[in-house]
Scaffold this motif. Structure first.
Motif, PDB file in Angstrom:
ATOM      1  N   TYR A  33       0.907  -1.172  -0.029  1.00 28.20           N
ATOM      2  CA  TYR A  33       0.212  -0.055   0.206  1.00 28.20           C
ATOM      3  C   TYR A  33       0.746   1.333  -0.030  1.00 28.20           C
ATOM      4  O   TYR A  33       0.543   2.166  -0.611  1.00 28.20           O
ATOM      5  CB  TYR A  33      -1.017  -0.101   1.167  1.00 28.20           C
ATOM      6  CG  TYR A  33      -1.862   1.129   1.259  1.00 28.20           C
ATOM      7  CD1 TYR A  33      -3.073   1.059   0.530  1.00 28.20           C
ATOM      8  CD2 TYR A  33      -1.555   2.431   1.877  1.00 28.20           C
ATOM      9  CE1 TYR A  33      -3.954   2.302   0.724  1.00 28.20           C
ATOM     10  CE2 TYR A  33      -2.261   3.626   1.757  1.00 28.20           C
ATOM     11  CZ  TYR A  33      -3.774   3.274   1.110  1.00 28.20           C
ATOM     12  OH  TYR A  33      -4.290   4.712   1.113  1.00 28.20           O
ATOM     13  N   ARG A  34       1.891   1.294   0.944  1.00 22.95           N
ATOM     14  CA  ARG A  34       2.929   2.661   0.925  1.00 22.95           C
ATOM     15  C   ARG A  34       3.533   2.551  -0.233  1.00 22.95           C
ATOM     16  O   ARG A  34       3.589   3.871  -1.105  1.00 22.95           O
ATOM     17  CB  ARG A  34       3.693   2.240   2.080  1.00 22.95           C
ATOM     18  CG  ARG A  34       4.798   3.320   2.053  1.00 22.95           C
ATOM     19  CD  ARG A  34       5.908   3.164   3.358  1.00 22.95           C
ATOM     20  NE  ARG A  34       6.706   4.296   3.130  1.00 22.95           N
ATOM     21  CZ  ARG A  34       7.815   4.311   2.176  1.00 22.95           C
ATOM     22  NH1 ARG A  34       7.910   3.199   1.312  1.00 22.95           N
ATOM     23  NH2 ARG A  34       8.502   5.233   2.155  1.00 22.95           N
ATOM     24  N   ALA A  35       3.812   1.619  -0.875  1.00 25.83           N
ATOM     25  CA  ALA A  35       4.665   1.584  -2.071  1.00 25.83           C
ATOM     26  C   ALA A  35       4.227   2.189  -3.299  1.00 25.83           C
ATOM     27  O   ALA A  35       4.531   2.833  -4.177  1.00 25.83           O
ATOM     28  CB  ALA A  35       5.285   0.082  -2.464  1.00 25.83           C
ATOM     29  N   ARG A  36       2.699   2.004  -3.342  1.00 30.76           N
ATOM     30  CA  ARG A  36       1.892   2.495  -4.633  1.00 30.76           C
ATOM     31  C   ARG A  36       0.940   3.686  -3.943  1.00 30.76           C
ATOM     32  O   ARG A  36       0.265   4.339  -4.898  1.00 30.76           O
ATOM     33  CB  ARG A  36       0.776   1.412  -5.124  1.00 30.76           C
ATOM     34  CG  ARG A  36       0.218   0.936  -3.895  1.00 30.76           C
ATOM     35  CD  ARG A  36      -0.838  -0.290  -4.746  1.00 30.76           C
ATOM     36  NE  ARG A  36      -1.692  -0.871  -3.594  1.00 30.76           N
ATOM     37  CZ  ARG A  36      -2.903  -0.625  -3.172  1.00 30.76           C
ATOM     38  NH1 ARG A  36      -3.234   0.654  -3.736  1.00 30.76           N
ATOM     39  NH2 ARG A  36      -3.661  -1.270  -2.377  1.00 30.76           N
ATOM     40  N   ALA A  37       1.020   4.395  -2.895  1.00 34.59           N
ATOM     41  CA  ALA A  37       0.342   5.317  -2.280  1.00 34.59           C
ATOM     42  C   ALA A  37       0.614   6.524  -3.053  1.00 34.59           C
ATOM     43  O   ALA A  37       1.692   7.016  -3.410  1.00 34.59           O
ATOM     44  CB  ALA A  37       0.516   5.586  -0.930  1.00 34.59           C
ATOM     45  N   ASP A  65      -0.534  13.975   4.179  1.00 30.02           N
ATOM     46  CA  ASP A  65      -0.611  12.630   3.400  1.00 30.02           C
ATOM     47  C   ASP A  65       0.874  12.493   2.643  1.00 30.02           C
ATOM     48  O   ASP A  65       1.401  11.391   2.628  1.00 30.02           O
ATOM     49  CB  ASP A  65      -1.695  12.722   2.382  1.00 30.02           C
ATOM     50  CG  ASP A  65      -3.156  12.640   3.311  1.00 30.02           C
ATOM     51  OD1 ASP A  65      -3.319  12.009   4.111  1.00 30.02           O
ATOM     52  OD2 ASP A  65      -4.070  12.891   2.625  1.00 30.02           O
ATOM     53  N   ARG A  66       1.507  13.621   2.221  1.00 22.11           N
ATOM     54  CA  ARG A  66       2.604  13.291   1.374  1.00 22.11           C
ATOM     55  C   ARG A  66       3.711  13.017   2.447  1.00 22.11           C
ATOM     56  O   ARG A  66       4.436  11.959   2.113  1.00 22.11           O
ATOM     57  CB  ARG A  66       3.004  14.618   0.843  1.00 22.11           C
ATOM     58  CG  ARG A  66       4.349  14.885  -0.333  1.00 22.11           C
ATOM     59  CD  ARG A  66       4.600  16.280  -0.704  1.00 22.11           C
ATOM     60  NE  ARG A  66       3.253  16.466  -1.799  1.00 22.11           N
ATOM     61  CZ  ARG A  66       2.602  17.614  -1.551  1.00 22.11           C
ATOM     62  NH1 ARG A  66       2.757  18.060  -0.405  1.00 22.11           N
ATOM     63  NH2 ARG A  66       1.785  17.757  -2.378  1.00 22.11           N
ATOM     64  N   ALA A  67       3.645  13.501   3.394  1.00 20.65           N
ATOM     65  CA  ALA A  67       4.911  13.047   4.578  1.00 20.65           C
ATOM     66  C   ALA A  67       4.548  11.720   5.052  1.00 20.65           C
ATOM     67  O   ALA A  67       5.690  11.017   5.168  1.00 20.65           O
ATOM     68  CB  ALA A  67       4.754  14.226   5.793  1.00 20.65           C
ATOM     69  N   LEU A  68       3.331  11.291   5.197  1.00 19.07           N
ATOM     70  CA  LEU A  68       3.024   9.925   5.559  1.00 19.07           C
ATOM     71  C   LEU A  68       3.605   8.789   4.233  1.00 19.07           C
ATOM     72  O   LEU A  68       4.061   7.722   4.842  1.00 19.07           O
ATOM     73  CB  LEU A  68       1.736   9.777   6.057  1.00 19.07           C
ATOM     74  CG  LEU A  68       1.069  10.348   7.029  1.00 19.07           C
ATOM     75  CD1 LEU A  68      -0.406  10.194   7.325  1.00 19.07           C
ATOM     76  CD2 LEU A  68       1.795   9.874   8.367  1.00 19.07           C
ATOM     77  N   GLU A  69       3.191   9.312   3.136  1.00 17.55           N
ATOM     78  CA  GLU A  69       3.638   8.376   2.197  1.00 17.55           C
ATOM     79  C   GLU A  69       5.231   8.200   1.837  1.00 17.55           C
ATOM     80  O   GLU A  69       5.952   7.130   1.627  1.00 17.55           O
ATOM     81  CB  GLU A  69       3.087   8.865   0.827  1.00 17.55           C
ATOM     82  CG  GLU A  69       1.487   8.883   0.696  1.00 17.55           C
ATOM     83  CD  GLU A  69       1.007   9.802  -0.568  1.00 17.55           C
ATOM     84  OE1 GLU A  69      -0.052   9.696  -0.560  1.00 17.55           O
ATOM     85  OE2 GLU A  69       1.909  10.108  -1.301  1.00 17.55           O
ATOM     86  N   GLN A  70       5.866   9.271   2.605  1.00 20.57           N
ATOM     87  CA  GLN A  70       7.330   9.300   2.512  1.00 20.57           C
ATOM     88  C   GLN A  70       7.941   8.228   3.661  1.00 20.57           C
ATOM     89  O   GLN A  70       9.184   8.182   3.650  1.00 20.57           O
ATOM     90  CB  GLN A  70       8.049  10.252   2.343  1.00 20.57           C
ATOM     91  CG  GLN A  70       7.423  11.044   1.034  1.00 20.57           C
ATOM     92  CD  GLN A  70       7.936  12.651   1.117  1.00 20.57           C
ATOM     93  OE1 GLN A  70       8.487  12.978   2.042  1.00 20.57           O
ATOM     94  NE2 GLN A  70       7.785  13.226  -0.146  1.00 20.57           N
ATOM     95  N   HIS A  71       7.019   8.328   4.936  1.00 26.28           N
ATOM     96  CA  HIS A  71       7.691   7.785   6.024  1.00 26.28           C
ATOM     97  C   HIS A  71       7.736   6.223   6.215  1.00 26.28           C
ATOM     98  O   HIS A  71       6.767   5.538   5.554  1.00 26.28           O
ATOM     99  CB  HIS A  71       6.750   8.229   7.297  1.00 26.28           C
ATOM    100  CG  HIS A  71       7.429   8.122   8.558  1.00 26.28           C
ATOM    101  ND1 HIS A  71       8.344   8.520   9.119  1.00 26.28           N
ATOM    102  CD2 HIS A  71       6.860   7.364   9.437  1.00 26.28           C
ATOM    103  CE1 HIS A  71       8.379   8.091  10.442  1.00 26.28           C
ATOM    104  NE2 HIS A  71       7.785   7.270  10.621  1.00 26.28           N
ATOM    105  N   ARG A  72       8.700   5.945   6.579  1.00 25.01           N
ATOM    106  CA  ARG A  72       8.771   4.228   6.594  1.00 25.01           C
ATOM    107  C   ARG A  72       8.796   3.889   8.160  1.00 25.01           C
ATOM    108  O   ARG A  72       9.374   4.344   9.063  1.00 25.01           O
ATOM    109  CB  ARG A  72      10.143   3.831   6.261  1.00 25.01           C
ATOM    110  CG  ARG A  72      10.408   3.868   4.735  1.00 25.01           C
ATOM    111  CD  ARG A  72      11.629   3.128   4.203  1.00 25.01           C
ATOM    112  NE  ARG A  72      11.711   3.233   2.940  1.00 25.01           N
ATOM    113  CZ  ARG A  72      11.115   2.143   1.820  1.00 25.01           C
ATOM    114  NH1 ARG A  72      10.657   1.367   2.483  1.00 25.01           N
ATOM    115  NH2 ARG A  72      11.485   2.252   0.849  1.00 25.01           N
TER     116      ARG A  72
END
Length: 263
Positions: A121-125, A184-191
C-alpha cells in the motif's frame, strides 16, 4: 486556552479539562474538537489536555513542514503539563503519540489505527498527488473528498455522498485541505522501522470495519513494538473513538489502570 512554543518557535494551542493524572489527546485530520464526545467521559478520571496540531484550530504554523515537527509539537505539550502524561492518539495522532513516546517522558500510549503506511500500500500510495491535482484546479472540496474516501473508507463505500451529507465534520474540514495534503505526502514518504523503541505500555486499537490498509498497518506497528497489546472492536470503522465513545473510553480507562481491556 493555553499555548506552548514548539522547538521551531511555532505556537501550539491547547486546552485542559477535568482533574486527575494528565492524558493528552492527539487528534488526526481535524482539530482538537474531534474529541468532543470523549472529553466528558474522561473528565472525572483525568486532566484532559487537548492540543491543536500545527496549522489547525488555534495553533500557529511554519513554512517548513515535517512529521518530526509534529512530533516536537507533541513533546512541547508533554513538557508543559504537570507530571508524565498518558497519550491517546487517533490516526495521525496515533503515529504522533508513538513517535513522541520514543523520547518524551510519558506513562503510556493508546493509539487507534495509527497512520503508518506499510507494505505494498505504501509503495503505490499516491493520494497526496491526486489531491494536489484537484487543489491546482481550485477544487478544494473534491480534494478533501479523495482523502476522506480513502482514509475513512479505504476507497470502498457504496453511497459516499450520502454518508458525507450525514457526517458532522463536513464541509468544515475542507478548510484544512492544504494541511491534509502535506500530511498525506509526509506519511507516504515515512517508513515504519522494524523496531519502535518505546519502553512504556502501548495499547493499539482497531475496528473490524476500518480501512484494510490501516488494519494491516496497526498489526505491523504491533509487531514493531516491544510492549504492546492489540484490541480489535467488532463493527467499528476508522472513526471508532467518536462512533462508540463509551466502548473506547472504557478500554482506555481499563488500560491506564492496568486492568484487562475488553472489546
Amino acid at each position: 486556552m493555553q499555548t506552548v512554543t514548539s522547538a521551531d518557535g511555532t505556537s501550539i494551542a491547547y486546552e485542559q479539562h477535568g482533574e486527575g493524572p494528565p492524558l493528552v489527546l492527539l487528534h488526526g485530520g481535524a482539530t482538537r474538537h474531534y474529541w468532543k464526545p470523549i472529553v466528558p467521559r474522561f473528565a472525572d478520571d483525568f486532566t484532559i489536555v487537548l492540543p491543536d496540531r500545527r496549522g489547525r484550530g488555534d495553533s500557529g504554523d511554519d513554512d517548513e513542514y515535517s512529521l518530526q515537527k509534529e512530533v516536537e509539537d507533541a513533546c512541547a505539550v508533554i513538557d508543559a503539563v504537570d507530571g508524565d502524561p498518558g497519550l491517546f492518539g487517533h490516526s495521525f495522532g496515533g503515529l504522533q503519540a508513538i513517535e513522541a513516546a520514543r523520547s518524551a517522558p510519558i506513562e503510556s500510549v493508546v493509539a487507534y489505527e495509527p497512520a503508518y503506511l506499510v507494505g505494498e500500500y505504501r509503495a503505490r500510495a499516491d493520494l497526496a498527488a491526486e489531491m494536489q491535482t484537484r487543489l491546482d484546479e481550485g477544487q478544494h472540496r473534491e480534494a478533501m473528498k479523495l482523502h476522506l474516501r480513502e482514509v475513512l473508507h479505504g476507497g470502498d463505500i457504496d453511497d459516499f455522498h450520502g454518508w458525507l451529507d450525514e457526517w458532522p465534520l463536513w464541509p468544515a474540514c475542507v478548510e484544512n485541505v492544504e494541511n491534509t495534503v502535506r500530511m498525506d505526502r509526509a506519511l507516504e514518504q515515512h517508513r515504519l522501522p522494524d523496531t519502535l523503541d518505546v519502553d512504556v505500555p502501548v495499547l493499539l486499537l482497531t475496528g473490524t470495519e476500518g480501512p484494510s490498509h490501516l488494519r494491516e498497518s496497526v498489526r505491523s506497528v504491533d509487531a514493531a513494538l516491544p510492549t504492546s497489546r492489540l484490541v480489535e472492536f467488532d463493527g467499528l470503522g476508522h472513526s471508532g473513538p467518536t462512533e462508540a465513545p463509551d466502548r473506547i473510553t472504557a478500554a482506555v480507562r481499563a488500560f491506564t489502570k492496568g486492568e484487562e481491556t475488553t472489546k
